[in-house]
Design an enzyme around this catalytic site. Structure first.
Site, PDB file in Angstrom:
ATOM      1  CE1 TYR A 144     -16.131 -22.045   7.245  1.00 43.38           C
ATOM      2  CE2 TYR A 144     -14.438 -20.654   6.411  1.00 43.38           C
ATOM      3  CZ  TYR A 144     -15.406 -20.764   7.204  1.00 43.38           C
ATOM      4  OH  TYR A 144     -15.939 -19.800   7.720  1.00 43.38           O
ATOM      5  CG  ASP A 239     -13.131 -21.250  -1.723  1.00 45.13           C
ATOM      6  OD1 ASP A 239     -12.441 -20.365  -1.919  1.00 45.13           O
ATOM      7  OD2 ASP A 239     -13.723 -21.419  -0.675  1.00 45.13           O
ATOM      8  CE  LYS A 267      -8.387 -17.396   4.851  1.00 43.57           C
ATOM      9  NZ  LYS A 267      -9.395 -18.599   4.651  1.00 43.57           N
TER      10      LYS A 267
END
Ligand SMILES: *Cc1c(COP(=O)(O)O)cnc(C)c1O
Length: 436
Positions: A144, A239, A267
């Site tokens: 994702y 990522d 995050k």
């Protein structure tokens, strides 16, 4: 029947917000029932609107690596807010933040701050395309990278077919530039590179997958991708929105000693405020405007509150390498004892762990990619999840998410979790039979 407060709030929310949530992962779709509405948290204990307390393994999906309401972060946000919440002009804290990121992740010679992981990944592939002059990207099924159009593409039937949009609203035109490979399968990548000779701008991946449950890279996988990228003059993008500052100070790059051309963050970097970032070698990042022609911008990017929160959290991690040792010890402790309990209950499972990321798949297969992740028994997970919730343990509400541990978890909390798992597994097994 009297509703509890979460039930009442969920009813109300659905009258104004699609599905009652501002991000679908919160909606309890894969476990059923009503999402828990929270009002506060401290450390690893979160409290819902009814006053129930839970031990938290979600940590806001990763950012809360030092626990909720971590004092230096709270203080930094408070202090910064007195001096205005935004300028839309340069500030010193942005430089401090960029310097700190570079110190922790040395190949990030230039970094641009954005407001989410989605933005970071969207921008990184635009930079890769602008830099290489190539159009296509390769990503991995089950990884994702946020909700940018280019990433909402699923594999067509057969490994070599073109991608198909996985969401209405994404055009076929966009889909044709995204190629899907299989995680931990270098051959599938090689095939795509061969078939799309000289037109692959980047390979983007989660160096440890966390969004199909935790799936670590097999030995040689990351190294192999690095080599393929060099051969094909394709950029390697890690990522690290989930793994950055979690698996080590330098993220997965440091942990596996494989270095990407571009890296994306999110995050943890924001300490719980909306922050993302992308960065890499100066030569590549110099294509970004205003130095170069690749456009990228943001009114609130580098926001002073967000930078202050992120800087406070990263500073703590930078100053305390022992936190990473502690996190890993706690995760090992939990994993080891969960294995014992799972075996005692004779449950089929496969457990994956990388640093402070951990997942239990209820399957007899070894889970190393999207297909094997999907063999997990979702019904059993759903029952297990709710039995854990009843016993005061808040797990990610999906069989395809990773549990995130925080330094604020005490051994007492870990023991409580293991005890809860013991009871929950027994109860879930009984219910599983009944539901058939
Ligand atoms: C969460 C996540 C994203 C998206 O970040 P948002 O801040 O939710 O937009 C991208 N990539 C990975 C690996 C993630 O875990």
């Amino acid at each position: 029947m009297l509703l509890n407060k979460s039930e009442y709030l969920f009813e109300r929310a659905q009258q104004f917000i699609p599905g009652g949530v501002n991000s679908p992962a919160r909606a309890f779709k894969s476990v059923g029932g009503v999402p828990v509405f929270f009002k506060k948290a401290k450390g690893s204990i979160i409290t819902d609107e009814d006053g129930n307390e839970y031990i938290d393994y979600v940590g806001s999906w990763g950012p809360m690596i030092l626990g909720h309401a971590y004092s230096p972060v709270v203080k930094a946000v408070q202090d910064a807010s007195f001096n205005s919440t935004s300028f839309g002009a340069p500030t010193e804290i942005e430089i401090q933040m960029a310097e700190l990121v570079q110190e922790m992740v040395p190949n990030v010679e230039r970094v641009r701050m954005v407001n989410s992981g989605t933005e970071a990944c969207m921008s990184a592939i635009r930079v890769a395309r602008g830099y290489t002059g190539k159009e296509k990207i390769i990503k991995f099924e089950g990884n994702y990278h946020g909700h940018g159009d280019s990433f909402l593409i699923k594999a067509g039937s057969g490994a070599l077919t073109l991608g198909k949009p996985s969401s209405p609203g994404v055009t076929e035109g966009t889909a044709k530039d995204t190629l899907n490979a299989d995680y931990n399968d270098l051959k599938s990548v090689e095939k795509l590179l061969k078939k799309n000779k000289k037109n692959v701008a980047a390979i983007i991946l989660e160096p440890v997958a966390g969004n199909m449950g935790c799936i670590p890279p097999e030995p040689g996988f990351l190294e192999g991708l690095r080599k393929l990228c060099d051969q094909h003059k394709t950029l390697l993008i890690f990522d690290e929105v989930m793994t950055g500052f979690r698996l080590a100070r330098g993220g997965a790059q440091e942990r596996y000693n494989v270095w990407a051309d571009l890296v994306t963050f999110g995050k943890i970097i924001g300490g719980g405020l909306p922050v993302g970032a992308f960065g890499g070698k100066k030569e590549i990042m110099d294509v970004v405007s205003p130095v170069g022609p690749v456009y990228q911008a943001g009114t609130l990017s580098g926001n002073p509150l967000a930078m202050s929160a992120g800087y406070a959290q990263l500073t703590a991690l930078e100053k305390h390498p022992e936190y990473y040792v502690e996190l890993e010890e706690k995760t090992d402790y939990l994993a080891k004892r969960l294995r014992v309990v799972l075996s005692e209950h004779e449950v089929d499972y496969h457990m994956n762990q990388a640093g402070s990321m951990i997942s239990i798949f209820f399957t007899s297969e070894k889970v190393n990619g999207f297909k094997t992740a999907n063999t997990t028994d979702q019904k059993f997970f759903r029952l297990f999840f709710h039995e854990m919730l009843k016993r005061g343990v808040y797990l990610p509400p999906s069989p395809f998410e990773t549990w995130f541990l925080a330094t604020s978890l005490t051994y007492d909390m870990l023991d409580q979790t293991i005890l809860a798992a013991d009871e929950a597994l027994a109860e879930a097994k009984v219910r599983y039979e009944k539901e058939d």
